[in-house]
Design an enzyme around this catalytic site. Structure first.
Site, mmCIF file in Angstrom:
data_model
loop_
_atom_site.group_PDB
_atom_site.id
_atom_site.type_symbol
_atom_site.label_atom_id
_atom_site.label_comp_id
_atom_site.label_asym_id
_atom_site.label_seq_id
_atom_site.Cartn_x
_atom_site.Cartn_y
_atom_site.Cartn_z
ATOM 1 N N THR A 34 -31.986 34.801 20.142
ATOM 2 C CA THR A 34 -32.056 34.328 21.709
ATOM 3 C C THR A 34 -31.071 34.980 22.544
ATOM 4 O O THR A 34 -29.874 34.767 21.989
ATOM 5 C CB THR A 34 -32.216 32.818 22.106
ATOM 6 O OG1 THR A 34 -30.847 32.188 22.172
ATOM 7 C CG2 THR A 34 -33.078 32.205 21.080
ATOM 8 N N ASN A 85 -24.861 28.676 18.645
ATOM 9 C CA ASN A 85 -23.707 29.623 19.041
ATOM 10 C C ASN A 85 -23.478 29.910 20.623
ATOM 11 O O ASN A 85 -22.320 30.171 21.009
ATOM 12 C CB ASN A 85 -23.940 30.969 18.451
ATOM 13 C CG ASN A 85 -22.931 32.164 18.928
ATOM 14 O OD1 ASN A 85 -21.756 31.798 18.597
ATOM 15 N ND2 ASN A 85 -23.501 32.956 19.771
ATOM 16 N N SER A 136 -18.050 25.209 16.932
ATOM 17 C CA SER A 136 -16.990 24.493 17.644
ATOM 18 C C SER A 136 -15.966 25.461 17.931
ATOM 19 O O SER A 136 -16.179 26.573 18.345
ATOM 20 C CB SER A 136 -16.607 23.218 16.850
ATOM 21 O OG SER A 136 -15.648 22.600 17.781
ATOM 22 N N TYR A 150 -12.062 23.538 28.249
ATOM 23 C CA TYR A 150 -12.793 24.219 27.037
ATOM 24 C C TYR A 150 -12.923 23.519 25.844
ATOM 25 O O TYR A 150 -14.045 23.100 25.097
ATOM 26 C CB TYR A 150 -12.363 25.753 26.931
ATOM 27 C CG TYR A 150 -12.949 26.259 25.590
ATOM 28 C CD1 TYR A 150 -14.176 26.735 25.540
ATOM 29 C CD2 TYR A 150 -12.335 26.624 24.423
ATOM 30 C CE1 TYR A 150 -15.069 27.439 24.273
ATOM 31 C CE2 TYR A 150 -12.868 26.930 23.338
ATOM 32 C CZ TYR A 150 -14.123 27.614 23.417
ATOM 33 O OH TYR A 150 -14.781 27.965 22.198
ATOM 34 N N LYS A 154 -15.862 21.152 23.179
ATOM 35 C CA LYS A 154 -15.838 21.383 21.577
ATOM 36 C C LYS A 154 -15.501 20.104 21.002
ATOM 37 O O LYS A 154 -15.964 19.810 19.937
ATOM 38 C CB LYS A 154 -15.059 22.477 21.154
ATOM 39 C CG LYS A 154 -15.555 23.898 21.846
ATOM 40 C CD LYS A 154 -16.784 24.304 21.497
ATOM 41 C CE LYS A 154 -17.228 25.670 21.832
ATOM 42 N NZ LYS A 154 -18.709 25.832 21.368
ATOM 43 N N THR A 185 -13.387 39.429 18.184
ATOM 44 C CA THR A 185 -14.617 39.432 18.913
ATOM 45 C C THR A 185 -14.228 39.617 20.311
ATOM 46 O O THR A 185 -13.101 40.066 20.738
ATOM 47 C CB THR A 185 -15.527 38.035 18.757
ATOM 48 O OG1 THR A 185 -14.931 37.129 19.503
ATOM 49 C CG2 THR A 185 -15.795 37.670 17.197
#
Length: 283
Positions: A34, A85, A136, A150, A154, A185
């Site tokens: 997705t 994700n 997480s 943030y 998580k 990433t």
């Protein structure tokens, strides 16, 4: 006998999501990937793999999540592995973040995860099998300055997964939460990380230092996303998967540091901790 699995992976156009999609396809499983808007590199993969289906999904939209789940079943007949994700980061002192900024990150990282999970679980319950894997962060295991808001999203994912692991086990469904450390990433790019415009100088030595660190370490993180993707395949294929899977030496070190400190505090405050029951409670 090897059984082909059907994976449902959110936020699949880049970062961890894209790496996991690539690894799963290479391994021979089927994937429903997705994306919120642009398919990105998935467009090239569609030309190579007939076992890939791409659909649009804004995880904050509960109705869209249900439609995407129906599309997955219509296309492949089942859903065996859900990878939640989709998400983004917020680098900010807790005080600096506005209410709207906090709400936005919770809408995606927590409520988005819940939307997709609620859409997929009826399929898995009907099958009496499946595996929910929530992503997480090291920030979900241990709080750190600059990552308070943030990290709190998580921490919420951690708690949800632990409860789901207990609720779903009798139904033949597993639940795991993966805690990656710093991987190379685009997470620290502006495409995935929001920095508040409100900056309070009093936090220069903590949050300010973290802002500088995040800029300097970008694209130099120790973790290899391709190796993380292989860890996901191993996790999904495990007969008895763990509830928690911390990934990266930095995550492991941070967790050990936290639990060691926690144990020291328990020992120092043991009489207070154990002295709060009613006198008639048998120890």
């Amino acid at each position: 006998m090897t059984t082909t699995k059907v994976w449902f992976i959110t936020g699949a156009s880049r970062g961890f999501g894209l790496e996991i999609v690539k690894a799963v396809l290479e391994d021979g499983d089927k994937v429903v990937a997705t994306v919120r808007s642009n398919a990105g590199e998935l467009a090239d993969l569609l030309e190579q793999y007939s076992n890939l289906f791409v659909t649009k999904l804004d995880v904050t939209n509960e109705a869209q999540a249900k439609v995407a789940a129906d599309q997955a079943v219509n296309r492949f007949g089942r859903i065996d592995v859900l990878v939640n994700n989709a998400g983004f980061g917020l680098l900010s002192a807790v005080e600096e973040a506005t209410g709207e900024e906090v709400k936005r990150v919770f809408e995606t990282n927590v409520f988005g995860t819940l939307n997709v999970t609620r859409a997929i679980l009826p399929v898995m319950r009907a099958q009496q099998s499946g595996h929910v894997i929530n992503i997480s962060s090291v920030g979900g295991l241990s709080g750190f300055y600059g990552w308070g808001v943030y990290g709190s999203t998580k921490f919420a994912v951690e708690g949800l997964t632990e409860a789901m692991a207990q609720e779903l086990a009798p139904l033949g469904i597993h639940a795991s939460v993966v805690e990656p450390g710093f991987f190379r990433t685009n997470f620290l790019d502006t495409s995935s990380l929001t920095r508040t415009s409100n900056v309070i100088d009093d936090y220069a030595d903590t949050v300010g230092a973290m802002r500088s660190f995040a800029t300097q370490v970008n694209k130099k993180q120790p973790g290899d996303p391709a190796k993380l993707a292989q860890a996901f395949i191993r996790l999904a294929n495990a007969e008895q998967p763990p509830v928690h899977l911390p990934l990266g030496n930095d995550t492991l070190s941070r967790y050990i540091e936290k639990t060691t400190k926690f144990q020291e505090e328990i020992e120092a405050w043991y009489d207070v901790i154990t002295g709060t029951d009613h006198d008639d409670v048998v120890q």
